[in-house]
Design a protein around this motif. Structure first.
Motif, PDB file in Angstrom:
ATOM      1  N   PHE A   1       0.743  -1.021  -0.158  1.00  6.43           N
ATOM      2  CA  PHE A   1      -0.059   0.215  -0.209  1.00  6.43           C
ATOM      3  C   PHE A   1       0.929   1.222  -0.082  1.00  6.43           C
ATOM      4  O   PHE A   1       1.125   1.632   1.295  1.00  6.43           O
ATOM      5  CB  PHE A   1      -1.333   0.066   1.525  1.00  6.43           C
ATOM      6  N   PRO A   2       0.978   1.309  -1.102  1.00  7.26           N
ATOM      7  CA  PRO A   2       2.296   2.694  -1.363  1.00  7.26           C
ATOM      8  C   PRO A   2       2.023   3.875  -0.064  1.00  7.26           C
ATOM      9  O   PRO A   2       3.293   4.571   0.008  1.00  7.26           O
ATOM     10  CB  PRO A   2       2.552   2.701  -3.160  1.00  7.26           C
ATOM     11  N   THR A   3       1.454   4.830  -0.709  1.00  2.89           N
ATOM     12  CA  THR A   3       0.154   5.832   0.296  1.00  2.89           C
ATOM     13  C   THR A   3       0.207   5.421   1.816  1.00  2.89           C
ATOM     14  O   THR A   3      -0.563   6.334   1.948  1.00  2.89           O
ATOM     15  CB  THR A   3      -0.285   7.037  -1.336  1.00  2.89           C
ATOM     16  N   GLU A   4       0.308   4.406   2.364  1.00  8.85           N
ATOM     17  CA  GLU A   4      -0.617   4.689   3.111  1.00  8.85           C
ATOM     18  C   GLU A   4       0.210   5.135   4.195  1.00  8.85           C
ATOM     19  O   GLU A   4       1.642   5.651   3.977  1.00  8.85           O
ATOM     20  CB  GLU A   4       0.214   2.793   3.547  1.00  8.85           C
ATOM     21  N   LEU A   5      -1.201   5.455   5.879  1.00 10.17           N
ATOM     22  CA  LEU A   5      -0.429   6.882   6.192  1.00 10.17           C
ATOM     23  C   LEU A   5      -0.283   6.286   7.999  1.00 10.17           C
ATOM     24  O   LEU A   5      -1.063   5.611   7.936  1.00 10.17           O
ATOM     25  CB  LEU A   5      -1.236   7.695   6.197  1.00 10.17           C
ATOM     26  N   PHE A   6       0.922   6.847   8.384  1.00  8.34           N
ATOM     27  CA  PHE A   6       1.426   5.361   9.466  1.00  8.34           C
ATOM     28  C   PHE A   6       1.327   6.698  10.539  1.00  8.34           C
ATOM     29  O   PHE A   6       1.197   6.443  11.898  1.00  8.34           O
ATOM     30  CB  PHE A   6       1.963   5.261  10.495  1.00  8.34           C
ATOM     31  N   ASP A   7       0.825   8.057  10.256  1.00  2.00           N
ATOM     32  CA  ASP A   7       0.486   8.800  11.407  1.00  2.00           C
ATOM     33  C   ASP A   7      -0.761  10.092  12.084  1.00  2.00           C
ATOM     34  O   ASP A   7      -1.555   9.151  11.546  1.00  2.00           O
ATOM     35  CB  ASP A   7       1.751  10.418  10.467  1.00  2.00           C
ATOM     36  N   ASP A   8      -0.994  11.145  12.707  1.00  4.69           N
ATOM     37  CA  ASP A   8      -2.143  11.430  13.130  1.00  4.69           C
ATOM     38  C   ASP A   8      -3.000  11.564  11.180  1.00  4.69           C
ATOM     39  O   ASP A   8      -4.077  11.091  12.023  1.00  4.69           O
ATOM     40  CB  ASP A   8      -2.044  12.524  13.632  1.00  4.69           C
ATOM     41  N   THR A   9      -2.728  11.389  10.477  1.00  2.13           N
ATOM     42  CA  THR A   9      -3.840  12.119   9.380  1.00  2.13           C
ATOM     43  C   THR A   9      -4.323  10.322   9.408  1.00  2.13           C
ATOM     44  O   THR A   9      -5.410  10.853   8.309  1.00  2.13           O
ATOM     45  CB  THR A   9      -2.494  12.533   8.000  1.00  2.13           C
ATOM     46  N   GLY A  10      -3.502  10.177   9.363  1.00  2.00           N
ATOM     47  CA  GLY A  10      -3.934   8.428   8.974  1.00  2.00           C
ATOM     48  C   GLY A  10      -5.404   8.262   9.685  1.00  2.00           C
ATOM     49  O   GLY A  10      -6.131   7.623   9.791  1.00  2.00           O
ATOM     50  N   ASN A  11      -4.769   8.219  10.946  1.00  2.00           N
ATOM     51  CA  ASN A  11      -5.265   7.936  12.179  1.00  2.00           C
ATOM     52  C   ASN A  11      -7.233   8.694  12.434  1.00  2.00           C
ATOM     53  O   ASN A  11      -8.244   8.237  12.238  1.00  2.00           O
ATOM     54  CB  ASN A  11      -5.190   8.241  13.714  1.00  2.00           C
ATOM     55  N   PHE A  12      -6.890  10.065  11.803  1.00  2.00           N
ATOM     56  CA  PHE A  12      -7.972  10.813  11.691  1.00  2.00           C
ATOM     57  C   PHE A  12      -8.577  10.858  10.256  1.00  2.00           C
ATOM     58  O   PHE A  12      -9.604  10.653  10.540  1.00  2.00           O
ATOM     59  CB  PHE A  12      -7.516  12.318  11.220  1.00  2.00           C
ATOM     60  N   ILE A  13      -8.498  10.331   9.690  1.00  2.00           N
ATOM     61  CA  ILE A  13      -9.333  10.073   8.202  1.00  2.00           C
ATOM     62  C   ILE A  13     -10.038   8.244   8.714  1.00  2.00           C
ATOM     63  O   ILE A  13     -11.063   8.645   8.370  1.00  2.00           O
ATOM     64  CB  ILE A  13      -7.755   9.058   7.049  1.00  2.00           C
ATOM     65  N   GLN A  14      -8.866   7.618   8.965  1.00  2.00           N
ATOM     66  CA  GLN A  14      -9.663   5.874   9.769  1.00  2.00           C
ATOM     67  C   GLN A  14     -10.680   6.463  10.771  1.00  2.00           C
ATOM     68  O   GLN A  14     -12.016   6.299  10.463  1.00  2.00           O
ATOM     69  CB  GLN A  14      -8.551   5.218  11.012  1.00  2.00           C
ATOM     70  N   GLU A  15     -10.870   7.662  11.397  1.00  2.00           N
ATOM     71  CA  GLU A  15     -11.480   7.509  12.309  1.00  2.00           C
ATOM     72  C   GLU A  15     -12.691   8.532  12.354  1.00  2.00           C
ATOM     73  O   GLU A  15     -13.919   7.929  12.124  1.00  2.00           O
ATOM     74  CB  GLU A  15     -11.512   8.425  13.653  1.00  2.00           C
ATOM     75  N   LYS A  16     -12.318   9.578  11.299  1.00  2.00           N
ATOM     76  CA  LYS A  16     -13.209  10.033  10.696  1.00  2.00           C
ATOM     77  C   LYS A  16     -14.365   9.236   9.130  1.00  2.00           C
ATOM     78  O   LYS A  16     -15.700   9.979   9.473  1.00  2.00           O
ATOM     79  CB  LYS A  16     -13.185  11.653  10.168  1.00  2.00           C
ATOM     80  N   GLY A  17     -13.804   8.702   8.528  1.00  2.00           N
ATOM     81  CA  GLY A  17     -14.220   8.021   7.490  1.00  2.00           C
ATOM     82  C   GLY A  17     -14.727   6.418   8.801  1.00  2.00           C
ATOM     83  O   GLY A  17     -15.562   6.011   7.931  1.00  2.00           O
ATOM     84  N   ALA A  18     -14.825   6.551   9.776  1.00  3.57           N
ATOM     85  CA  ALA A  18     -15.510   5.285  10.223  1.00  3.57           C
ATOM     86  C   ALA A  18     -15.084   4.361   9.576  1.00  3.57           C
ATOM     87  O   ALA A  18     -15.835   3.115   9.344  1.00  3.57           O
ATOM     88  CB  ALA A  18     -17.253   4.919  10.144  1.00  3.57           C
ATOM     89  N   GLU A  19     -13.397   3.592   9.648  1.00  3.84           N
ATOM     90  CA  GLU A  19     -13.158   2.681   8.807  1.00  3.84           C
ATOM     91  C   GLU A  19     -12.772   1.634   8.969  1.00  3.84           C
ATOM     92  O   GLU A  19     -11.311   0.667   9.485  1.00  3.84           O
ATOM     93  CB  GLU A  19     -11.792   3.113   7.930  1.00  3.84           C
ATOM     94  N   PHE A  20     -13.779   0.895   9.237  1.00  2.00           N
ATOM     95  CA  PHE A  20     -13.680  -0.573   9.749  1.00  2.00           C
ATOM     96  C   PHE A  20     -14.709  -1.519   8.448  1.00  2.00           C
ATOM     97  O   PHE A  20     -15.408  -1.325   8.254  1.00  2.00           O
ATOM     98  CB  PHE A  20     -14.411  -0.989  10.598  1.00  2.00           C
ATOM     99  N   GLY A  21     -14.154  -2.369   8.485  1.00  2.00           N
ATOM    100  CA  GLY A  21     -15.211  -3.551   7.256  1.00  2.00           C
ATOM    101  C   GLY A  21     -16.675  -3.991   8.173  1.00  2.00           C
ATOM    102  O   GLY A  21     -16.972  -4.352   8.801  1.00  2.00           O
ATOM    103  N   ALA A  22     -16.723  -3.809   6.928  1.00  2.00           N
ATOM    104  CA  ALA A  22     -18.409  -4.308   6.963  1.00  2.00           C
ATOM    105  C   ALA A  22     -18.344  -5.461   7.482  1.00  2.00           C
ATOM    106  O   ALA A  22     -20.126  -5.921   7.877  1.00  2.00           O
ATOM    107  CB  ALA A  22     -19.740  -3.828   5.876  1.00  2.00           C
ATOM    108  N   THR A  23     -17.484  -6.180   6.784  1.00  2.00           N
ATOM    109  CA  THR A  23     -17.627  -8.015   6.799  1.00  2.00           C
ATOM    110  C   THR A  23     -17.257  -8.834   7.767  1.00  2.00           C
ATOM    111  O   THR A  23     -17.829  -9.500   8.684  1.00  2.00           O
ATOM    112  CB  THR A  23     -17.189  -8.673   5.410  1.00  2.00           C
ATOM    113  N   THR A  24     -16.059  -7.806   7.847  1.00  2.00           N
ATOM    114  CA  THR A  24     -14.966  -8.043   9.401  1.00  2.00           C
ATOM    115  C   THR A  24     -15.014  -7.496  10.432  1.00  2.00           C
ATOM    116  O   THR A  24     -14.376  -8.029  11.445  1.00  2.00           O
ATOM    117  CB  THR A  24     -13.772  -8.499   8.745  1.00  2.00           C
ATOM    118  N   GLY A  25     -15.398  -6.675  10.417  1.00  2.00           N
ATOM    119  CA  GLY A  25     -15.261  -5.547  11.255  1.00  2.00           C
ATOM    120  C   GLY A  25     -14.018  -4.626  11.832  1.00  2.00           C
ATOM    121  O   GLY A  25     -12.841  -4.077  12.259  1.00  2.00           O
TER     122      GLY A  25
END
Ligand code: GDP
Ligand code: IMO
Ligand code: MG
Length: 428
Positions: free
Chosen positions: A277-301
């Motif tokens: 995943f070349p553009t993966e973020l491991f910092d606060d920006t990545g966490n911000f997107i993950q949380e704001k976008g509610a990025e949890f899988g609909a199948t496995t959570g």
């Protein structure tokens, strides 16, 4: 008048369910052509959420939905989903839902093998959904799969006993796991067969009749282009072709019937499971997107990995799918950020790379090249017209179009069906 294919352009979860539900209004039939219940598609209609794993996302709009021959179907999961949708007042009668007699059946030993392999491969796990998808497609290719037509056949039980004997050998002797109880499995599958028999038909013939009557068909893809078994980040992929070409093979129509192909693009990138995943973020920006976008899988959570949008991937998707347009989703999630990055290419050993590399070793050494654009602070979730989008948002979208040479036709600013800006309806 058009028949369209909808595919994911990234690594799945782009918001295909929402866009299929939206566009299903303009179609008569919705046909899913690959994958199984590894998919999780979420639709939100008038504040009510619906999640589907197998039934095509057109079912909420009351359209006739077809489970194509390219799919692999776990009958137990399908029955649960039919009951879940019926409980919510959705018509899932055999008038509304059809299952191809050529679709393959996921058996308990497929799930057991999926789990056993992942557990045994702790260093080289794919991070599968554990739904038996890979082992079922393996059996299809090895010509020992069970199709719905075989499930309905009188020879079913002997057939399954023979295959299960071999699977139990692998499970117990190679993986040192519990065997499948074959007679118990057969008893359960008799009940599934009786319940699902009214839905099973020759869907190629049905779709042909529909097309001859000048009705419109929407072909719904699952997963995403970079999870495609041929064109994705192999071996970190799913076990089917997810690209638009498979809409034909997976539903029994020829390529002349397809008019347009819409690629769903999340306004940033996510991936669930292992793999590059070349553009993966491991910092606060990545966490911000993950949380704001509610990025949890609909199948496995599972928590989805997040990163910047990658136009190397999007150009790859545009070419592999013959995209006629993009639908950009989750644009609202990018609000409140000072600046945004767009990956325009990769740097590999001092050279610029514009095409997505096949070798995972090369990909691992690729450094994304970014262009930085100013962000916007406005909440986009209530915006309903392009003109009302902030100028910086429009510049972000325009840059994606320019870098991919693909027009954006639909913009989604929230999970709800109405939270959408339709610039160019692919059905018109
Ligand atoms: P699919 O597998 O491609 O159908 O996508 P999923 O349903 O797995 O994941 C997309 C998630 O984003 C779902 O929870 C949707 O309800 C949600 N979603 C879709 N479009 C938007 C959008 O424009 N904005 C926001 N905030 N959420 C969205
Ligand atoms: P939708 O349709 C995101 C991923 C798994 C794993 C890999 C192989 O909701 O976009 P599999 O169980 O298919 O053998 O797993 O593929 N994967 C998905 N990731 N969205 C999906 O579907 C996916 N379906 C499979 O996480 O990395
Ligand atoms: Mg999903």
């Amino acid at each position: 008048m058009a028949n369209i294919v909808i595919v994911g352009t990234q690594w799945g979860d782009e918001g295909k369910g929402k866009i299929v539900d939206l566009l299903a209004e303009y179609s008569d039939y919705v046909v899913r052509f690959q994958g199984g219940n590894n998919a999780g598609h979420t639709m939100v209609v008038n504040g009510e959420q619906f999640i589907s794993h197998l039934v095509p996302s057109g079912i909420i709009q009351g359209k006739t939905c077809v489970i194509g021959n390219g799919m692999v179907v776990d009958p137990e999961v399908l029955i649960t989903e039919i009951d879940y949708l019926a409980d919510k007042g959705v018509d899932v009668s055999s008038q509304r839902l059809k299952i191809s007699e050529k679709a393959h059946v996921i058996m308990p030993y497929h799930k057991a093998l999926d789990h056993a392999r992942e557990a045994a491969n702790c260093k080289k796990q794919i991070g599968t959904t554990g739904r038996g998808i890979g082992p079922c497609y393996e059996d299809k290719a090895a010509r020992r799969g069970i199709r719905f037509v075989d499930l309905l056949d009188s020879g079913f039980e002997d057939n399954v006993r023979a295959v299960a004997e071999e699977k139990n050998f692998y499970l117990t002797r190679f993986y040192e796991c519990e065997p499948i109880d074959v007679e118990d499995m057969i008893t359960r599958f008799r009940a599934y067969r009786d319940r699902l028999a009214p839905y099973v038909s020759d869907i190629s013939v049905i779709i042909d009749e529909v097309l001859r009557a000048d009705k419109r068909v929407l072909f719904e893809g699952a997963q995403g282009t970079h999870l495609d078994i041929d064109h994705g980040t192999y071996p970190y992929v799913t076990s089917s072709n997810t690209v638009s070409g498979n809409a034909c093979c997976g539903s029994g129509v020829g390529p002349r019937k397809i008019d347009k192909v819409t690629g769903i693009v999340k306004a940033y990138t996510t991936r669930v499971g292992k793999g590059p995943f070349p553009t993966e973020l491991f910092d606060d920006t990545g966490n911000f997107i993950q949380e704001k976008g509610a990025e949890f899988g609909a199948t496995t959570g599972r928590r989805r990995r997040c990163g910047w949008i990658d136009t190397v991937m999007l150009r790859n998707a545009a070419r592999l799918n013959s995209l006629t347009g993009f639908a950009v989703t989750k644009l609202d999630v990018l609000g409140e950020m000072e600046e945004l990055k767009i990956c325009t290419g990769y740097q590999y050993r001092g050279k610029q790379v514009y095409h997505f590399p096949t070798s995972l070793n090369v990909l691992a050494e690729c450094e994304p090249v970014y262009e930085t654009l100013p962000g916007w602070s406005q909440d986009l979730s209530g915006v309903r017209s392009y003109a009302d989008l902030p100028e910086n948002t429009r510049s972000y979208l325009k840059r994606i179009e320019d870098l991919t040479e693909t027009p954006i036709e639909i913009i989604s600013v929230g999970p709800g069906r109405n939270q959408t800006i339709m610039l160019n309806n692919p059905f018109q």
